[in-house]
Design a protein around this motif. Structure first.
Motif, mmCIF file in Angstrom:
data_model
loop_
_atom_site.group_PDB
_atom_site.id
_atom_site.type_symbol
_atom_site.label_atom_id
_atom_site.label_comp_id
_atom_site.label_asym_id
_atom_site.label_seq_id
_atom_site.Cartn_x
_atom_site.Cartn_y
_atom_site.Cartn_z
ATOM 1 N N ASN A 77 -8.173 -10.205 -24.960
ATOM 2 C CA ASN A 77 -7.641 -10.670 -23.681
ATOM 3 C C ASN A 77 -8.064 -12.119 -23.465
ATOM 4 O O ASN A 77 -9.263 -12.413 -23.400
ATOM 5 C CB ASN A 77 -8.163 -9.796 -22.539
ATOM 6 C CG ASN A 77 -7.644 -8.373 -22.630
ATOM 7 O OD1 ASN A 77 -6.458 -8.152 -22.794
ATOM 8 N ND2 ASN A 77 -8.541 -7.403 -22.526
ATOM 9 N N VAL A 78 -7.075 -13.014 -23.399
ATOM 10 C CA VAL A 78 -7.348 -14.419 -23.115
ATOM 11 C C VAL A 78 -6.316 -14.926 -22.119
ATOM 12 O O VAL A 78 -5.120 -14.658 -22.268
ATOM 13 C CB VAL A 78 -7.335 -15.296 -24.391
ATOM 14 C CG1 VAL A 78 -8.427 -14.889 -25.356
ATOM 15 C CG2 VAL A 78 -5.988 -15.274 -25.082
ATOM 16 N N ASP A 89 -12.149 -20.093 -29.246
ATOM 17 C CA ASP A 89 -13.468 -19.978 -28.608
ATOM 18 C C ASP A 89 -14.039 -18.577 -28.794
ATOM 19 O O ASP A 89 -15.227 -18.413 -29.099
ATOM 20 C CB ASP A 89 -13.356 -20.301 -27.112
ATOM 21 C CG ASP A 89 -13.118 -21.774 -26.838
ATOM 22 O OD1 ASP A 89 -13.348 -22.593 -27.750
ATOM 23 O OD2 ASP A 89 -12.684 -22.095 -25.711
ATOM 24 N N ARG A 90 -13.197 -17.560 -28.612
ATOM 25 C CA ARG A 90 -13.657 -16.180 -28.754
ATOM 26 C C ARG A 90 -14.142 -15.895 -30.170
ATOM 27 O O ARG A 90 -15.042 -15.080 -30.383
ATOM 28 C CB ARG A 90 -12.531 -15.211 -28.387
ATOM 29 C CG ARG A 90 -12.170 -15.191 -26.919
ATOM 30 C CD ARG A 90 -13.231 -14.503 -26.072
ATOM 31 N NE ARG A 90 -13.311 -13.082 -26.362
ATOM 32 C CZ ARG A 90 -12.592 -12.159 -25.741
ATOM 33 N NH1 ARG A 90 -11.742 -12.500 -24.783
ATOM 34 N NH2 ARG A 90 -12.731 -10.876 -26.051
ATOM 35 N N LEU A 91 -13.536 -16.579 -31.142
ATOM 36 C CA LEU A 91 -13.886 -16.361 -32.540
ATOM 37 C C LEU A 91 -14.963 -17.329 -33.028
ATOM 38 O O LEU A 91 -15.356 -17.283 -34.195
ATOM 39 C CB LEU A 91 -12.642 -16.496 -33.413
ATOM 40 C CG LEU A 91 -11.544 -15.450 -33.157
ATOM 41 C CD1 LEU A 91 -10.276 -15.801 -33.929
ATOM 42 C CD2 LEU A 91 -12.028 -14.055 -33.545
ATOM 43 N N GLY A 92 -15.417 -18.211 -32.150
ATOM 44 C CA GLY A 92 -16.468 -19.151 -32.526
ATOM 45 C C GLY A 92 -15.994 -20.252 -33.454
ATOM 46 O O GLY A 92 -16.786 -20.784 -34.246
ATOM 47 N N HIS A 141 0.896 -22.020 -24.947
ATOM 48 C CA HIS A 141 0.435 -21.457 -26.220
ATOM 49 C C HIS A 141 -0.811 -22.180 -26.700
ATOM 50 O O HIS A 141 -1.685 -21.584 -27.342
ATOM 51 C CB HIS A 141 1.542 -21.563 -27.264
ATOM 52 C CG HIS A 141 2.761 -20.762 -26.927
ATOM 53 N ND1 HIS A 141 2.707 -19.407 -26.685
ATOM 54 C CD2 HIS A 141 4.071 -21.123 -26.805
ATOM 55 C CE1 HIS A 141 3.929 -18.958 -26.434
ATOM 56 N NE2 HIS A 141 4.759 -19.969 -26.500
ATOM 57 N N GLY A 142 -0.903 -23.483 -26.393
ATOM 58 C CA GLY A 142 -2.078 -24.237 -26.809
ATOM 59 C C GLY A 142 -3.347 -23.751 -26.128
ATOM 60 O O GLY A 142 -4.396 -23.615 -26.764
ATOM 61 N N ALA A 143 -3.262 -23.476 -24.818
ATOM 62 C CA ALA A 143 -4.429 -22.971 -24.101
ATOM 63 C C ALA A 143 -4.808 -21.587 -24.615
ATOM 64 O O ALA A 143 -6.008 -21.263 -24.728
ATOM 65 C CB ALA A 143 -4.149 -22.932 -22.596
#
Length: 271
Positions: A9-10, A83-86, A74-76
């Protein structure tokens, strides 16, 4: 090969993704009406040298539909997923609609881009010639009239996919993805805002090295766009790949893989 996969979820969306491999990060961005499966010929091979990410954009594949009342980009979404994946820095490999998403990501988050591979890319603000403009107009008209199956059938027969229609395996894969496409964007106003200031006048701001690819048999508009990108992105070079139409990475995967991996080895070598 161990593949991290799931749905996250993003920004109010549920995005389906896969992320195997180790090394400099590379993210693939798919084209319109398609999904992350279009990169099957690249996914495992690139993960031998890179940490690879592919995901379905909002409204495509296994990701959730956009919400018409909420502006989103889509960019955001991609930035939040990274970020979630580091993942801090990433090279983007993108085709067609994915190309304008990659370009606008590079203009919005320049500090995060290590390289761009733009394959048969479009760019928002480009005015298509009469053939492609008419193709898109009919596609959206059929969608708004609720004739979604007819819209998809027409789309697959468009000049854009003419070369791929002569390759049985590619034809079948395209048909499967288009059949699975939600059709949401053909029936709703897209809440994705235009980039301000617009993208084309700002191409000179892109500092990352870029490889611009275009299939020899792609329609004329995409050759014009490839020239535009190669001329205006400061550190860009263009190659024309034979035996390929608009879907170059599927039509001629070996040539695309060879060129893209060699480019990335120079642009983002392993630490």
């Amino acid at each position: 090969m161990t593949i991290e996969r799931g749905v996250v979820n993003v920004n109010g969306a549920r995005l389906a993704y896969e992320c195997p491999g180790d090394g400099p990060a590379v993210a693939f961005i798919h084209g319109f009406t398609l999904d992350r499966r279009m990169w099957d010929d690249q996914f495992a091979l690139f993960s031998e040298r890179h940490r690879v990410l592919r995901h379905d954009l909002r409204g495509f594949g296994e990701s959730s539909l956009p919400i018409t009342s909420e502006a989103n980009t889509h960019g955001a979404d991609l930035a939040a997923l990274l970020d979630r994946l580091g993942i801090e820095h990433v090279a983007l490999v993108a085709l067609s609609m994915g190309g304008w998403i990659a370009i606008e990501f590079a203009q919005t988050y320049p500090e995060r881009i290590s390289a761009l591979v733009l394959v048969d890319s479009t760019v928002r603000g480009f005015e298509y010639g009469p053939v492609q403009a008419a193709t898109l107009e009919r596609l959206y008209q059929l969608g708004r009239e609720g004739r979604l199956a007819e819209a998809k059938a027409d789309w697959l027969q468009a000049p854009l996919f003419a070369y791929s229609q002569g390759l049985p395996a590619v034809k079948a894969r395209l048909a499967e993805m288009v059949a699975d496409y939600s059709g949401w964007h053909l029936q709703h106003d897209d809440p994705h805002p235009m980039l301000e200031p617009p993208s084309i006048p700002r191409l000179g701001e892109i500092a990352a090295p870029a490889l611009v690819m275009v299939g020899e048999h792609d329609v004329d508009d995409f050759h014009v766009i490839a020239d535009l990108l190669a001329e205006r992105i400061p550190n860009a070079r263009k190659i024309v790949l034979p035996h390929a139409g608009h879907m170059t990475n599927m039509d001629a995967p070996e040539a695309v893989n060879r060129a893209a991996l060699a480019f990335l080895a120079d642009a983002v070598p392993p630490a």
